[in-house]
Design a protein around this motif. Structure first.
Motif, PDB file in Angstrom:
ATOM      1  N   ALA A 166     -38.168  21.461   5.060  1.00 41.47           N
ATOM      2  CA  ALA A 166     -36.971  22.295   4.890  1.00 41.47           C
ATOM      3  C   ALA A 166     -35.804  21.462   4.367  1.00 41.47           C
ATOM      4  CB  ALA A 166     -36.597  22.959   6.220  1.00 41.47           C
ATOM      5  N   GLN A 167     -35.666  20.228   4.874  1.00 49.01           N
ATOM      6  CA  GLN A 167     -34.613  19.348   4.362  1.00 49.01           C
ATOM      7  C   GLN A 167     -34.868  18.984   2.901  1.00 49.01           C
ATOM      8  OE1 GLN A 167     -32.099  18.983   6.578  1.00 49.01           O
ATOM      9  NE2 GLN A 167     -33.495  20.227   7.799  1.00 49.01           N
ATOM     10  N   ALA A 168     -36.117  18.736   2.559  1.00 43.32           N
ATOM     11  CA  ALA A 168     -36.455  18.364   1.184  1.00 43.32           C
ATOM     12  C   ALA A 168     -36.150  19.497   0.214  1.00 43.32           C
ATOM     13  CB  ALA A 168     -37.935  17.979   1.097  1.00 43.32           C
ATOM     14  N   ALA A 169     -36.415  20.732   0.621  1.00 41.58           N
ATOM     15  CA  ALA A 169     -36.180  21.874  -0.261  1.00 41.58           C
ATOM     16  C   ALA A 169     -34.704  22.019  -0.603  1.00 41.58           C
ATOM     17  CB  ALA A 169     -36.699  23.155   0.400  1.00 41.58           C
ATOM     18  N   VAL A 170     -33.828  21.708   0.344  1.00 36.71           N
ATOM     19  CA  VAL A 170     -32.394  21.840   0.112  1.00 36.71           C
ATOM     20  C   VAL A 170     -31.838  20.632  -0.639  1.00 36.71           C
ATOM     21  CG1 VAL A 170     -30.153  22.130   1.234  1.00 36.71           C
ATOM     22  CG2 VAL A 170     -32.161  23.261   2.169  1.00 36.71           C
ATOM     23  N   LEU A 171     -32.408  19.452  -0.395  1.00 39.65           N
ATOM     24  CA  LEU A 171     -31.869  18.226  -0.993  1.00 39.65           C
ATOM     25  C   LEU A 171     -32.434  17.920  -2.368  1.00 39.65           C
ATOM     26  CD1 LEU A 171     -31.952  15.890   2.146  1.00 39.65           C
ATOM     27  CD2 LEU A 171     -29.979  17.072   1.177  1.00 39.65           C
ATOM     28  N   SER A 172     -33.430  18.661  -2.820  1.00 42.01           N
ATOM     29  CA  SER A 172     -34.061  18.344  -4.105  1.00 42.01           C
ATOM     30  C   SER A 172     -33.105  18.331  -5.295  1.00 42.01           C
ATOM     31  CB  SER A 172     -35.219  19.308  -4.373  1.00 42.01           C
ATOM     32  OG  SER A 172     -34.770  20.651  -4.415  1.00 42.01           O
ATOM     33  N   PRO A 173     -32.046  19.175  -5.347  1.00 42.12           N
ATOM     34  CA  PRO A 173     -31.126  19.089  -6.493  1.00 42.12           C
ATOM     35  C   PRO A 173     -30.396  17.759  -6.607  1.00 42.12           C
ATOM     36  CG  PRO A 173     -30.911  21.220  -5.427  1.00 42.12           C
ATOM     37  CD  PRO A 173     -31.768  20.383  -4.539  1.00 42.12           C
ATOM     38  N   LEU A 174     -30.377  16.953  -5.547  1.00 45.62           N
ATOM     39  CA  LEU A 174     -29.764  15.631  -5.654  1.00 45.62           C
ATOM     40  C   LEU A 174     -30.453  14.769  -6.701  1.00 45.62           C
ATOM     41  CD1 LEU A 174     -29.109  14.632  -1.925  1.00 45.62           C
ATOM     42  CD2 LEU A 174     -27.397  15.139  -3.655  1.00 45.62           C
ATOM     43  N   LEU A 175     -31.699  15.083  -7.019  1.00 47.93           N
ATOM     44  CA  LEU A 175     -32.444  14.290  -7.992  1.00 47.93           C
ATOM     45  C   LEU A 175     -31.960  14.501  -9.413  1.00 47.93           C
ATOM     46  CD1 LEU A 175     -36.032  14.599  -6.492  1.00 47.93           C
ATOM     47  CD2 LEU A 175     -34.447  12.683  -6.333  1.00 47.93           C
ATOM     48  N   PHE A 176     -31.020  15.428  -9.628  1.00 44.53           N
ATOM     49  CA  PHE A 176     -30.361  15.507 -10.928  1.00 44.53           C
ATOM     50  C   PHE A 176     -29.429  14.319 -11.150  1.00 44.53           C
ATOM     51  CE2 PHE A 176     -31.196  20.218 -10.729  1.00 44.53           C
ATOM     52  CZ  PHE A 176     -31.939  20.274 -11.899  1.00 44.53           C
ATOM     53  N   MET A 177     -29.063  13.643 -10.060  1.00 43.45           N
ATOM     54  CA  MET A 177     -28.176  12.499 -10.174  1.00 43.45           C
ATOM     55  C   MET A 177     -28.904  11.316 -10.806  1.00 43.45           C
ATOM     56  SD  MET A 177     -25.118  13.153  -8.997  1.00 43.45           S
ATOM     57  CE  MET A 177     -24.386  11.631  -8.443  1.00 43.45           C
ATOM     58  N   SER A 178     -28.106  10.358 -11.268  1.00 45.00           N
ATOM     59  CA  SER A 178     -28.666   9.139 -11.840  1.00 45.00           C
ATOM     60  C   SER A 178     -29.484   8.391 -10.788  1.00 45.00           C
ATOM     61  CB  SER A 178     -27.538   8.243 -12.348  1.00 45.00           C
ATOM     62  OG  SER A 178     -28.016   6.948 -12.612  1.00 45.00           O
ATOM     63  N   PRO A 179     -30.659   7.882 -11.135  1.00 43.93           N
ATOM     64  CA  PRO A 179     -31.446   7.097 -10.170  1.00 43.93           C
ATOM     65  C   PRO A 179     -30.689   5.896  -9.620  1.00 43.93           C
ATOM     66  CG  PRO A 179     -32.788   7.680 -12.072  1.00 43.93           C
ATOM     67  CD  PRO A 179     -31.389   8.084 -12.403  1.00 43.93           C
ATOM     68  N   ALA A 180     -29.806   5.307 -10.433  1.00 44.61           N
ATOM     69  CA  ALA A 180     -29.026   4.168  -9.954  1.00 44.61           C
ATOM     70  C   ALA A 180     -28.115   4.571  -8.811  1.00 44.61           C
ATOM     71  CB  ALA A 180     -28.205   3.580 -11.099  1.00 44.61           C
ATOM     72  N   ILE A 181     -27.490   5.742  -8.921  1.00 45.01           N
ATOM     73  CA  ILE A 181     -26.600   6.221  -7.857  1.00 45.01           C
ATOM     74  C   ILE A 181     -27.405   6.511  -6.593  1.00 45.01           C
ATOM     75  CG2 ILE A 181     -25.164   8.183  -7.160  1.00 45.01           C
ATOM     76  CD1 ILE A 181     -23.993   8.258  -9.911  1.00 45.01           C
ATOM     77  N   LEU A 182     -28.554   7.138  -6.739  1.00 46.66           N
ATOM     78  CA  LEU A 182     -29.382   7.434  -5.573  1.00 46.66           C
ATOM     79  C   LEU A 182     -29.855   6.156  -4.892  1.00 46.66           C
ATOM     80  CD1 LEU A 182     -31.537  10.369  -7.010  1.00 46.66           C
ATOM     81  CD2 LEU A 182     -29.513  10.525  -5.554  1.00 46.66           C
ATOM     82  N   ALA A 183     -30.218   5.153  -5.691  1.00 45.84           N
ATOM     83  CA  ALA A 183     -30.676   3.884  -5.117  1.00 45.84           C
ATOM     84  C   ALA A 183     -29.545   3.180  -4.373  1.00 45.84           C
ATOM     85  CB  ALA A 183     -31.228   2.989  -6.222  1.00 45.84           C
ATOM     86  N   ARG A 184     -28.366   3.151  -4.973  1.00 39.41           N
ATOM     87  CA  ARG A 184     -27.232   2.514  -4.310  1.00 39.41           C
ATOM     88  C   ARG A 184     -26.835   3.270  -3.055  1.00 39.41           C
ATOM     89  NH1 ARG A 184     -22.563   2.075  -8.535  1.00 39.41           N
ATOM     90  NH2 ARG A 184     -21.493   1.236  -6.685  1.00 39.41           N
ATOM     91  N   ALA A 185     -26.849   4.601  -3.115  1.00 42.06           N
ATOM     92  CA  ALA A 185     -26.515   5.395  -1.930  1.00 42.06           C
ATOM     93  C   ALA A 185     -27.518   5.144  -0.810  1.00 42.06           C
ATOM     94  CB  ALA A 185     -26.476   6.877  -2.286  1.00 42.06           C
ATOM     95  N   GLY A 186     -28.800   5.040  -1.169  1.00 43.72           N
ATOM     96  CA  GLY A 186     -29.808   4.741  -0.163  1.00 43.72           C
ATOM     97  C   GLY A 186     -29.607   3.372   0.457  1.00 43.72           C
ATOM     98  N   LEU A 187     -29.283   2.370  -0.394  1.00 43.74           N
ATOM     99  CA  LEU A 187     -29.048   1.020   0.108  1.00 43.74           C
ATOM    100  C   LEU A 187     -27.848   0.985   1.038  1.00 43.74           C
ATOM    101  CD1 LEU A 187     -29.653  -2.041   0.017  1.00 43.74           C
ATOM    102  CD2 LEU A 187     -28.133  -2.180  -1.969  1.00 43.74           C
ATOM    103  N   TYR A 188     -26.760   1.636   0.644  1.00 43.50           N
ATOM    104  CA  TYR A 188     -25.564   1.647   1.481  1.00 43.50           C
ATOM    105  C   TYR A 188     -25.812   2.394   2.789  1.00 43.50           C
ATOM    106  CZ  TYR A 188     -23.135   0.151  -2.786  1.00 43.50           C
ATOM    107  OH  TYR A 188     -22.736  -0.524  -3.896  1.00 43.50           O
ATOM    108  N   THR A 189     -26.576   3.473   2.729  1.00 42.11           N
ATOM    109  CA  THR A 189     -26.863   4.236   3.945  1.00 42.11           C
ATOM    110  C   THR A 189     -27.700   3.422   4.917  1.00 42.11           C
ATOM    111  OG1 THR A 189     -26.817   6.300   2.669  1.00 42.11           O
ATOM    112  CG2 THR A 189     -27.845   6.372   4.842  1.00 42.11           C
ATOM    113  N   VAL A 190     -28.724   2.754   4.391  1.00 36.58           N
ATOM    114  CA  VAL A 190     -29.549   1.900   5.256  1.00 36.58           C
ATOM    115  C   VAL A 190     -28.711   0.777   5.861  1.00 36.58           C
ATOM    116  CG1 VAL A 190     -31.477   0.275   5.266  1.00 36.58           C
ATOM    117  CG2 VAL A 190     -31.695   2.453   4.067  1.00 36.58           C
ATOM    118  N   GLY A 191     -27.834   0.173   5.033  1.00 33.50           N
ATOM    119  CA  GLY A 191     -26.994  -0.899   5.550  1.00 33.50           C
ATOM    120  C   GLY A 191     -26.036  -0.415   6.618  1.00 33.50           C
ATOM    121  N   MET A 192     -25.426   0.725   6.384  1.00 31.71           N
ATOM    122  CA  MET A 192     -24.473   1.266   7.359  1.00 31.71           C
ATOM    123  C   MET A 192     -25.164   1.633   8.657  1.00 31.71           C
ATOM    124  SD  MET A 192     -21.942   4.561   6.881  1.00 31.71           S
ATOM    125  CE  MET A 192     -21.022   5.238   8.259  1.00 31.71           C
TER     126      MET A 192
END
Length: 313
Positions: A166-192
């Motif tokens: 259910a979370q994946a179905a709602v979050l899938s439009p985030l993949l329209f974003m640049s892969p670089a932004i998604l990677a950096r956001a993931g790195l920052y989230t893991v770090g935080m």
């Protein structure tokens, strides 16, 4: 969704009076579509055109490490002063493992849905319908997982998988974003989350459990700020800007606090389970951390996307 009401929409006149009466739901659907077009359709990213990739990764790693050190020095001046018992460590590790597995399921499922065209279809739906169905699916599967006995493995893991889908179905439009932004956001989230979880695991027992009440109040404020653009008129630009800041930066603070609270709550439950007062249930514990990760990650993506857009102006 603090950006939905920022751009006025022009509607062409229609000689047919029945078709010219655009309903509020149609306006919301168009706003939903336009918001994704503006915020998630980013050009592709090329590492060679944006500096050395290795240097950027080292910079990100240094930033994460520095953040962990700073958070530890500020919030963890009084540690528990003892080695964590094996049972608590095992309970916490199992919870982190399930949290990582859940995030992985969400990522893989979101990518699969996006490649199948689900993201485009989701953008064409009525936004209120999307919000209602997604909340019903998420809350239903979440509480179903919570209320299923830990010994009922099949039903519990099936509901947990349904929650992640259910979370994946709602979050899938985030993949329209640049892969670089998604990677950096993931790195920052893991770090935080990693630095805050370290503080929660090494702090004195139950030191931060009092945060539960204030954090719930903070979530209410953040939720109201998120829905404000759908309620307020588009002319209230300054009010919308404030609501967007509360949604983004206030949300980061609130769900960072929830990470700290949830880690201490997990250790508290581990001690209770060791004494036989409750059953060990790391699946239930992992859902709380997954929700913290998702909420922090979404805001990181939005902030990085906004900064990239400002740099190009």
């Amino acid at each position: 969704m603090a950006f939905l009401a920022r751009r006025p929409f022009a509607y062409k006149a229609n000689p047919n009076p029945l078709r010219s009466a655009t309903s509020a739901f149609t306006k919301s659907r168009l706003a939903f579509q336009n918001a994704f077009k503006r915020n998630y359709q980013q050009p592709s990213y090329s590492p060679t055109g944006h500096g050395n990739l290795t240097q950027r990764l080292l910079y990100g790693a240094a930033l994460v490490g520095g953040t962990a050190l700073a958070v530890n020095l500020v919030f963890n001046r009084e540690t528990r002063g003892e080695t964590m018992p094996d049972y608590e460590r095992s309970y916490l590790n199992d919870t982190f493992m399930h949290t990582g597995l859940g995030i992985g399921i969400i990522a893989v499922a979101a990518r699969t849905l996006h490649q199948s065209g689900w993201s485009y279809r989701l953008m064409s739906f009525n936004p209120w319908l999307v919000i209602g169905v997604s909340l019903a699916a998420s809350i239903g599967t979440m509480y179903g997982t919570f209320r299923t006995h830990p010994d009922n493995y099949v039903q519990k893991y099936a509901l947990w998988a349904g929650f992640n889908l259910a979370q994946a179905a709602v979050l899938s439009p985030l993949l329209f974003m640049s892969p670089a932004i998604l990677a950096r956001a993931g790195l920052y989230t893991v770090g935080m989350m990693g630095s805050i979880a370290f503080v929660g695991a090494t702090a004195k027992q139950e030191k931060y459990l009092y945060l539960g009440g204030p954090l719930l109040a903070g979530v209410a404020v953040v939720a109201i700020s998120g829905f404000a653009p759908l309620i307020l008129p588009a002319t209230a630009v300054r009010t919308l800007a404030w609501s967007e800041n509360i949604w983004l930066y206030g949300g980061l603070a609130v769900f960072g606090g929830f990470t700290l609270y949830d880690v201490q709550k997990i250790l508290h439950h581990a001690r209770m389970a060791e004494r036989g007062l409750v059953r060990k249930d790391v699946v239930n514990e992992s859902i709380s951390l997954e929700l913290d990760f998702i909420n922090i990650f979404i805001r990181m993506v939005q902030i990085l996307g906004m900064r990239q857009g400002n740099n190009r102006r």
